[in-house]
Motif scaffolding. Structure first.
Motif: not given
Lengths: 520, 520
Positions: A434-437, A483-486, A502-503, A511-514
């Protein structure tokens, strides 16, 4: 007497009926269920740290797997914590089998601290509810629950499991019970609706439910191409197939103003697996019913009927020789410069991998997403069907469990993220792709807009304070890492593109904090 | 016609009835309420990012302020998200006034996505529920809600507010309505119970509710000192006054085994504002009713009666010349070395500031806390009354809003923390003096114990996996910092002591991630 206890008969019956994943947040009254997991190797238990993650994950799982997962919840408060995402699942017609542990039957009379009215809370979901009082009935009740959850069009089934029914000996498994399948629409209705399309007046076709898959979309597109009808997908579909090679059908807007524009001049609204258009909320002095004045509504298929077949039959009558209009492969160019509400969606459109699943809770930040991704490689988009925010992260989690080989992209607004943020921990634990934006605009931006739209006296300092998330700013990189997510932070389109690539390339969650300014 | 809209009449009426804080997580249907906050300066709005924080904060506020706060919740899903902590509030007999926004009355027929059965969910709380359909009635309904919440012994009142009742003109404020006060226990009951204490058989006195304040504790202590009765506080009191200068009355144990030991040989159990002892959960082959065989239960006062007065009257009969036994000031020495379940509580006992409030959700990690703090400076301890975990951080938040001049200490187990972790953000936003000691044992340790206690086949790998929080380890320092709360990690008693002193000395919230191995 069998050698199974109630919990063992329950899990065995679930597995026999095809339920192979249980999203769980157990407590003491569920300990025999937990122990029984080791006796049924086919059942996978997935732990979440909050019940809203459990129920949202079960929703996401079933939307992708096309079959139910089970949940394991701890008495009334556990069900309560899971209720918002069960509400979304109800609106999505998602099959889910809740197992809600309860006190032992003989213990309920003592009104111990966790005693509460589980039936009342479960009943609010308007699904299927049963209490399994006797160990020997647990298997049969479980089979009934699975069938009920899958009765067309799908719903939430809740099995309340007293601790003594669970731990008692003499459990009996039960063979799967066939669910009620979607009924065909009668020929007269098909013919009547076909005539509406042929009558020469402006028609809008609104499709929803199971018609949002390829076959239904193709039929709807053929009808539109042959008859000139406008065609729309319901505002918040449970699962919409999109991308190059599929018909690109516009969704009905969230805002009443959009819908009024989309339906301008329409004289007939044909609904197929969707409701006639209504405003999401009421606004002073504005109509709730968004069917244009004087227009007639025709129901081709209710949500529990075979919508796709009915659409195909209409298409065969009115568009026998017409092919659907398919989106061409086409991606936006990669933008550059600071992130904006306009450019971030182009990064997504440019880089979306083949066969992705998008769990979309971008809210206001995502208004421009559909255009940017219409020609991207084929993908599924899952949306917020019931309006109860906090759905995106759990649904992405469940979708990734259902489809380990597909990339899952969670487009997640900041305001909605905090409801169920611990889904990140489950993603890390299960190493889910899962990639979170995280669209970090530091506001309940939709509410700023809504404050204006409802005509409330705007802009007092106390009101604005309640819609502002910037004091303090949340650092989602730290929260995710905790929480263990890069996690990384993107403030430019280039950074977002580089981090997204990359993700997608690395296994496991990211997770990408956009940092994207508000649209409005 | 007045110049107020419904929302303005509501807030004005609440303020007139003494409700001065509204913990809020609003949505579109609540926008007129939000806008109206700027017209009533006496009402403070406190934003939370999840409804479980809203309702838990309202619980903590009222336990300390002795009057209700309001909540602002968004339709059925918002109430659902808040339900678990409302369940705890129900068990604590905490007065709370929920305002649940709903669709406009005329909009409900359209079954828009967020439509659901709010009454069913609210009804499960067995409190007071009313829907305010007409603008002109909103003020009167609000006054009735405040009174209902404060009717002895206190309860959850839920006012459902349709958007059009809120935005309509013609709102009318309503004067406060006196709530029903606690009724006195009749003289015969007092006399009969006094005779139980005088009959020469072993008696246990179990007190709860409002008797857990100084006056009730003193009366109970006098009775015990004069008659030799054992005296206990209910297992999970809403608010218990403790420390040097107050009677140190032991709490009834959580585990049935503890209670059996505590009540060994007892022939009479006198309950005053508490229930007769029952097991928290049922266990195979073990009794639910923990009253010793052959012992008689006598009710001095129900929880809605004037418990303290009844206890004082009994004390005046059986202990006229007896003084209560008060705890002497005494603190444990500061320990040293790696943190253990045994030594961390001594750090708390050694350093607890004067007049502190402890929000205790330490669960298994806190079993040894009461001894360590019995002689600490006077303090209040708030406990998990309803068993629905995720209560500690929100309750600490609300307590700090109620008492800005008192230090609040949240003893918080890791497993329970993730349910309502965003309370930290509200603590940062409001600069609340909350120090969180996060007891990080990386397990649902209580469930490991319960798995054994229920007699479930223990220790399969899948079962143990569902009770393990160590994969991945959570980094609560990062999570807290991500939400704007300064945080440190302690692995030794010295570090915990140093960090705790610093946290108490600095204004605003702090979190200490205390790595403590499981007790069991």
């Amino acid at each position: 007497m069998s050698e199974l206890n109630g919990a063992q008969s329950l899990i065995r019956t679930l597995v026999d009926a095809g339920v192979e994943v249980c999203f769980a947040n157990p407590g003491t009254s569920e300990m025999h269920f937990v122990a029984a997991l080791d006796t049924v190797p086919e059942m996978r238990g997935v732990l979440a740290l909050f019940e809203g993650v459990v129920t949202g994950a079960a929703d996401g799982y079933a939307r992708i797997a096309d079959k139910p997962a089970a949940t394991l919840l701890h008495l009334g408060p556990g069900l309560g914590n899971g209720l918002a995402n069960l509400h979304n699942a109800r609106r999505a017609h998602t099959p889910i089998v809740n197992v809600v542990g309860d006190h032992a039957t003989y213990h309920k009379q003592y009104d111990a601290p966790l005693e509460s009215d589980i039936e009342a809370v479960a009943g609010s979901l308007e699904g299927w509810v049963r209490r399994s009082e006797h160990t020997k009935d647990v298997g049969a009740d479980a089979a009934a629950a699975v069938a009920a959850s899958q009765d067309a069009p799908g719903r939430v089934a809740t099995l309340i499991l007293p601790a003594d029914a669970s731990w008692g000996e003499g459990g009996e498994t039960c063979a799967p019970i066939p669910p009620r399948v979607a009924q065909a629409v009668d020929a007269t209705t098909v013919k009547d609706v076909a005539e509406v399309f042929g009558a020469g007046e402006p028609v809008a076709l609104l499709i929803g439910g199971s018609a949002c898959r390829e076959e239904g979309l193709r039929a709807a597109s053929r009808i539109a191409a042959a008859t000139g009808a406008k065609v729309f997908v319901e505002t918040f579909p449970a699962r919409l197939e999109r991308g190059a090679g599929l018909p690109a059908i516009e969704r009905l807007g969230y805002l009443a103003e959009q819908v009024t524009y989309q339906l301008d001049g329409i004289k007939h609204v044909v609904v197929a697996g969707a409701k006639a258009p209504v405003s999401f909320f009421a606004y002073p002095g504005k109509p709730s019913d968004l069917v244009p004045d004087g227009a007639q509504v025709h129901t081709l298929a209710a949500v529990g009927q075979d919508i796709t077949r009915a659409l195909t039959e209409v298409a065969d009558l009115v568009a026998a020789d017409t092919e659907p209009v398919l989106a061409q492969a086409s991606r936006p160019a990669l933008p550059s410069g600071p992130l904006t509400p306009q450019n971030w969606v182009d990064v997504i459109g440019a880089l979306l991998p083949e066969n992705a699943i998008i769990a979309d809770e971008a809210n206001t930040s995502g208004l421009l997403l559909p255009t940017a991704t219409a020609g991207a490689p084929r993908h599924d988009i899952l949306t917020l069907t019931g309006g109860a925010i906090g759905y995106g992260m759990p649904v992405a989690t469940g979708a990734a469990v259902a489809a380990p080989d597909r990339p899952v992209l969670n487009l997640q607004s900041d305001g909605s993220a905090l409801y169920t943020i611990s889904a990140l921990w489950t993603q890390a634990r299960e190493n889910l792709n899962v990639t979170t934006v995280l669209l970090n605009n530091r506001a309940y931006a939709i509410l700023r807009m809504e404050l204006q739209r409802v005509g409330a006296a705007s802009g007092g300092p106390k009101a604005n304070e309640l819609l502002d998330l910037s004091r303090p700013d949340m650092d989602f990189v730290k929260i995710a890492e905790g929480m263990g997510v890069p996690a990384t932070r993107a403030t430019t389109a280039e950074e977002l593109a580089e981090q997204l690539q990359r993700a997608f390339a690395e296994p496991g969650p990211h997770l990408i904090d956009a940092v994207v300014p508000p649209l409005l």
